[in-house]
Design an enzyme around this catalytic site. Structure first.
Site: not given
Length: 365
Positions: A89, A165
């Site tokens: 990510c 994230h």
């Protein structure tokens, strides 16, 4: 196929800056924002996009949260890729900015070709195109730790490791977007300009932080900015041209600058200064020399910071296990290992007792 496993990487500006350089991007770097104050943001402009790191959780219902755009609603020129590779990510968030700021930046041949090839594909296929890039994958995985051991955590403890994230915020064609590869599509937060998009993005970051408990402080905000060293070098060149023009006006410089193409870029500013009196021109010369010295100091500071980043990245890649083995062997030979082990056990026991005492005291209030 994605070409193998991808490693997790740290939310560190030195890591991100080296990563994009390995991919072939030029003229930009990544800075970490300590605050969201206007003063700090002004010091690092121009800012091309923001990358936000947070502890991942299912988003609770919120009036501030908007639904992702469908393919039919999405600007066909906007580059959005679904994250189809685990632990990637950070790179997906970084590429989301670079691909959508290609007009302003030199993103290099690899990203330029990847964008041209994949822009007409569905967002999931764009994600696979990123995963299939050997250059991008190798750059990302160059930050993997050199650890020969596969560590298995105790699953019986019931404790789960927190997942984090990365997402990005970027202006594109007059709209502010949140690009999150785990979403079905981009999230649009409405109209913006190059002047006000950061303010609007900052508001969205603050809303997201507000969804967490006050005890949660593990957030990181990174900014993709222009290369500070290159900016300072260009500013020095501009200031020196103006200084040379003023010196020539005062008879201190006899060189001929009439054929200099660079000189024409500062002609208007120089004409304004030359319209002042001789004393004002002399004072301007002193100010220019001071400004040049300040920019030279910035270059020196940036060189030191980049050298520190390089050293830190080398340490991240280094395998320290042989050193640890050798250290343990030497301690054992000197009969120091057993005593140090007992001290460590006692220290851990004492720490656990203090923790229990604090909990008991809190419960009694």
């Amino acid at each position: 196929m994605s070409g193998g496993k991808w490693c997790t990487i740290e939310s560190d500006p030195g890591v991100f800056t080296e990563l994009i350089k390995q991919i072939g991007v030029k003229g930009v770097q990544v800075d970490e924002l300590v605050t969201l104050e206007d003063e700090e943001l002004a010091q690092i402009k121009p800012i091309y996009g923001l990358i936000f790191l947070f502890k991942w959780q299912q988003d609770p219902a919120s009036a501030d949260k908007r639904d992702p755009l469908t393919p039919e609603q999405t600007d066909p020129e906007l580059f959005f890729a679904n994250q189809v590779i685990n632990d990637a990510c950070a790179t997906y968030a970084l590429l989301s900015i670079l691909m959508n700021r290609a007009v302003d930046l030199d993103i290099g041949d690899e990203l330029r070709n990847l964008k041209d090839f994949s822009l007409a594909l569905p967002s999931r296929d764009r994600g696979w195109a990123i995963g299939n890039s050997e250059i991008i994958r190798s750059a990302h995985n160059s930050f993997s730790r050199q650890d020969p051991f596969e560590i298995e955590y105790d699953k019986k403890s019931g404790e789960k490791e927190d997942a984090f994230h990365f997402i990005s915020y970027v202006p594109f064609n007059g709209q502010l977007y949140e690009l999150d590869g785990l979403q079905k599509g981009p999230i649009c937060y409405g109209e913006c300009t190059e002047q006000d998009w950061i303010e609007k993005a900052r508001a969205e970051v603050q809303k997201r932080i507000a969804r967490y408990e006050s005890s949660e402080i593990r957030f990181t905000l990174l900014a993709l900015v222009a290369d500070k060293k290159e900016l300072a070098e260009r500013e020095i060149q501009r200031l020196k041209l103006i200084r040379s023009g003023l010196q020539k006006h005062l008879g201190l410089d006899q060189s001929d600058m009439s054929d200099s193409e660079d000189f024409s870029s500062v002609q208007k500013e120089l004409d304004t200064l030359l319209g002042e009196g001789r004393e004002t021109v002399a004072a301007s010369l002193e100010e220019l020399s001071t400004s040049i010295a300040n920019q030279e100091m910035r270059i020196m500071q940036e060189n030191e910071r980049q050298a520190r980043w390089k050293a830190e990245n080398e340490r991240r890649r280094h395998n320290y296990v042989p050193l640890i083995f050798e250290l343990l062997q030497q301690l054992a030979k000197k009969n120091m290992l057993e005593g140090m082990f007992k001290e460590a056990v006692e220290a851990k026991k004492k720490k656990q007792e203090e923790k229990k005492a604090k909990k008991a005291a809190a419960a009694g209030k």
